[in-house]
Each structure stands twice: as C-alpha cells, then as structure tokens.
Design a protein around this motif. Structure first.
Motif, PDB file in Angstrom:
ATOM      1  N   ARG A 191      29.717  46.350  22.060  1.00  0.00           N
ATOM      2  CA  ARG A 191      30.320  47.182  23.093  1.00  0.00           C
ATOM      3  C   ARG A 191      29.591  46.863  24.389  1.00  0.00           C
ATOM      4  NH1 ARG A 191      34.705  49.942  24.701  1.00  0.00           N
ATOM      5  NH2 ARG A 191      34.890  50.939  22.634  1.00  0.00           N
ATOM      6  N   MET A 192      30.348  46.470  25.400  1.00  0.00           N
ATOM      7  CA  MET A 192      29.746  46.010  26.643  1.00  0.00           C
ATOM      8  C   MET A 192      30.231  46.864  27.814  1.00  0.00           C
ATOM      9  SD  MET A 192      30.077  41.875  25.998  1.00  0.00           S
ATOM     10  CE  MET A 192      28.538  41.484  26.803  1.00  0.00           C
ATOM     11  N   TRP A 193      29.320  47.104  28.750  1.00  0.00           N
ATOM     12  CA  TRP A 193      29.646  47.764  30.011  1.00  0.00           C
ATOM     13  C   TRP A 193      29.237  46.811  31.136  1.00  0.00           C
ATOM     14  CZ3 TRP A 193      28.084  50.328  25.745  1.00  0.00           C
ATOM     15  CH2 TRP A 193      28.739  51.521  25.398  1.00  0.00           C
ATOM     16  N   ALA A 194      30.103  46.648  32.115  1.00  0.00           N
ATOM     17  CA  ALA A 194      29.795  45.739  33.219  1.00  0.00           C
ATOM     18  C   ALA A 194      30.557  46.175  34.456  1.00  0.00           C
ATOM     19  CB  ALA A 194      30.152  44.298  32.859  1.00  0.00           C
ATOM     20  N   THR A 195      30.037  45.776  35.607  1.00  0.00           N
ATOM     21  CA  THR A 195      30.737  46.046  36.853  1.00  0.00           C
ATOM     22  C   THR A 195      31.820  44.989  37.055  1.00  0.00           C
ATOM     23  OG1 THR A 195      29.064  44.786  38.080  1.00  0.00           O
ATOM     24  CG2 THR A 195      28.761  47.179  37.932  1.00  0.00           C
ATOM     25  N   VAL A 196      33.002  45.462  37.401  1.00  0.00           N
ATOM     26  CA  VAL A 196      34.115  44.592  37.757  1.00  0.00           C
ATOM     27  C   VAL A 196      34.584  45.064  39.128  1.00  0.00           C
ATOM     28  CG1 VAL A 196      36.414  43.763  37.158  1.00  0.00           C
ATOM     29  CG2 VAL A 196      34.762  44.284  35.341  1.00  0.00           C
ATOM     30  N   GLY A 197      34.174  44.345  40.164  1.00  0.00           N
ATOM     31  CA  GLY A 197      34.414  44.845  41.518  1.00  0.00           C
ATOM     32  C   GLY A 197      33.572  46.081  41.764  1.00  0.00           C
ATOM     33  N   ASP A 198      34.225  47.163  42.162  1.00  0.00           N
ATOM     34  CA  ASP A 198      33.513  48.412  42.448  1.00  0.00           C
ATOM     35  C   ASP A 198      33.554  49.396  41.283  1.00  0.00           C
ATOM     36  OD1 ASP A 198      32.901  47.540  45.020  1.00  0.00           O
ATOM     37  OD2 ASP A 198      34.788  48.300  45.839  1.00  0.00           O
TER      38      ASP A 198
END
Length: 317
Positions: A55-62
């Motif tokens: 399970r991954m969390w990342a910024t995509v743009g804002d």
C-alpha cells in the motif's frame, strides 16, 4: 477495458554504481520515502520472497494519492514488475517494469509504464504521460544520485527509535498525537501549526518550533493516520538543512501494565550541508549522532506531554 489502446512510456538513467545496488534500492520499497521525494509512505501487505503487495501513499501534484502496488521481484534478471490498483485518474489501468542492466562499472535503469485511458481522450492520455514523465524523471535522477553514494550510504542513512512505557490509556494518547493542530497550546516548543485534513486520516501540516538551543525552525509534513492500529506515520516535505529526507512514526502498543509509546525516525543526511551547519571537519557519523540526539529529545518531550494529557483526561473522568 478490453480493446483499449495500451500506451507505453520509457525513461532511463545511467548511474556510476553496481547493478546490484540499484536493484536493491528498487526492490526495498519500504525505504522509498527516504529516497524518492513524491513517496510519502509504503506499507508491505504481504510478501512470499518473489511476489509482494504494497500500500503506497505519494504526492501527485498537490494531492496525496494511495493505491495498492502488486509487484513481482526477479533478482536473477534484475527486474521488478508492478501493477497499480487503482491508478490515478484519468488512467484506467497502469502497470510497468524496472529493469537494471550492468554496463561494466556503470548501470542503466529503464523504467517502463503501460497504461490505458477510458475513452482514449488525447488530452487525458497527454495528462497521464506528463505526470508519468515527471515522476519517472524525479525517481530515476534521485535513484542514480543515491546509488552513486552506495559506499557511504551506511553513514548517511540512519534509523532509530525511543520508547517509553507509561501506565496510561492508549486512546487519549493517540488523540493527543492526532490532534496536532492543538499542539501550540499544549507543547511549549511548538510556536505555530497549520493542519489541513481534506481526506480522513491524511494530514498536511506546517509547524514552527523552537530547537533545544533556542533557535527557531519550520517543517512541513504529510501524515497518514491509522486509528485502529494507533499509529501515525509521516514524511517531512520540508526539513532541516542537515537532512535530505526525514520520515517517521508514532506508535502506541498496549501491554498488560500500560502502553509502550514509540517515536521512530528514518533520515537521510544531506552530505553537502553537514560542515556548513555543524562546522568544518564534521563527518557524517558525527552529524548522524547530532540528528539522533536532537530528534530524540524533541519527540520524547512530545510523548511525555501526551502522557500528561492522557493522565489528566483519566482524572477528569
């Protein structure tokens, strides 16, 4: 999705590092928050030695996006295949592969993506291509920079934790850590704090605080909260000049006599700034100990105030 046109993008980088080092950095995704700026947190859900789910969390743009990545690791061929579920809109499907190719004393890393877009709208296809290109370039450039320091990584990457055991209930302690917006009124060293939680459990936080020596500094973080497990993980998006990256975790683990409160830290030192911040002749090991002491003292202070808050809540009840 059958019949949808599959689009392919290819990005690559050549690094002055052994292929095995590069493959190891790609394969160990739990350390990606330290190495890749867009990556906020990675939880390994299961792993059998070859196949894993993350399970991954990342910024995509804002924004902060989350998805499950199913990966197949092939150490013999130096390949890691992955599938994103769900992919970030407007992509309808997204899969890819990392491939590492030895080139003598250098190595090439190729990152391929294969995706489909519902309706195959040209503007949507271009949007996915642009985001994929931007993130791939950031990942590959940072991967090469990290790998080329492979002989010094043991001195630059630090992980440590502090634990205290208290006879107090877990719920109000977690509540104190979760309600960081109230910290300026609760913690003497926190001078200001701005917190936004547009999606439940995902907090974007800016904090101003006093350091142990009386100086002031500010940080920005993204926090992912797990109330059921009483954990809060975070990634600083703006940190100390001494650090290239800083990720961490607050955890509360009950036992038969109370709870264990733990503050964990994972840091990557910024080698170029060490002497500028700590003085000429200061090495990475000394800088690591300095960071460990400073972060340890600050977080132990937070845990002690959280304990006082919890005990006070019990007395009120």
């Amino acid at each position: 999705m059958s019949g949808a046109l599959v689009h392919r993008t290819v990005h690559e980088v050549v690094a002055a590092a052994p292929a095995g080092v590069l493959y190891g950095l790609i394969a160990d995704a739990t350390r990606w928050p330290l190495f890749f700026p867009p990556c906020v947190h990675v939880e390994q859900l299961d792993f059998d030695g070859t196949r894993e789910r993350l399970r991954m969390w990342a910024t995509v743009g804002d924004t902060v996006k989350s998805w499950v990545s199913s990966r197949r690791l092939d150490v013999q061929r130096l390949r890691v295949e992955f599938t994103m579920d769900p992919p970030a809109a407007p992509a309808e499907s997204m899969r890819g592969v990392w491939t590492v190719e030895p080139l003598g004393d250098r190595s090439r890393v190729v990152l391929e993506h294969f995706f489909t877009v519902s309706g195959d709208n040209p503007a949507d296809v271009a949007r996915v291509e642009d985001v994929t290109a931007a993130n791939s370039s950031i990942q590959l450039d940072r991967l090469a920079a990290i790998a080329e320091r492979w002989t010094r990584l043991d001195d630059l990457v630090w992980s440590f934790e502090d634990t205290i055991h208290v006879n107090a209930p877990a719920e109000p302690i977690y509540d104190f850590l979760y309600r960081a917006a109230d910290w300026p009124a609760e913690l003497p060293h926190v001078t200001l704090l701005d917190l936004v939680e547009e999606e439940p459990g995902v907090q974007v936080m800016s904090m101003g605080s006093l350091s142990v020596d009386g100086g002031t500094h500010s940080t920005e973080s993204i926090r992912v909260c797990f109330p059921g497990a009483r954990r809060i993980v975070y990634k600083q998006t703006r940190s100390s000049p001494l650090l290239t990256a800083h990720a961490g975790e607050w955890s509360i683990e009950p036992d038969e006599t109370g709870v264990n409160l733990t503050a964990r830290h994972y840091v990557l030192l910024d080698e170029a700034n060490i002497e500028q911040v700590l003085g000429e002749g200061t090495g990475a090991v000394a800088a690591g100990h300095h960071v460990r002491d400073a972060l340890g003292q600050a977080c132990l202070s937070v845990l002690r105030y959280a304990t006082q808050y919890a005990l006070g809540s019990v007395h009120v009840l």
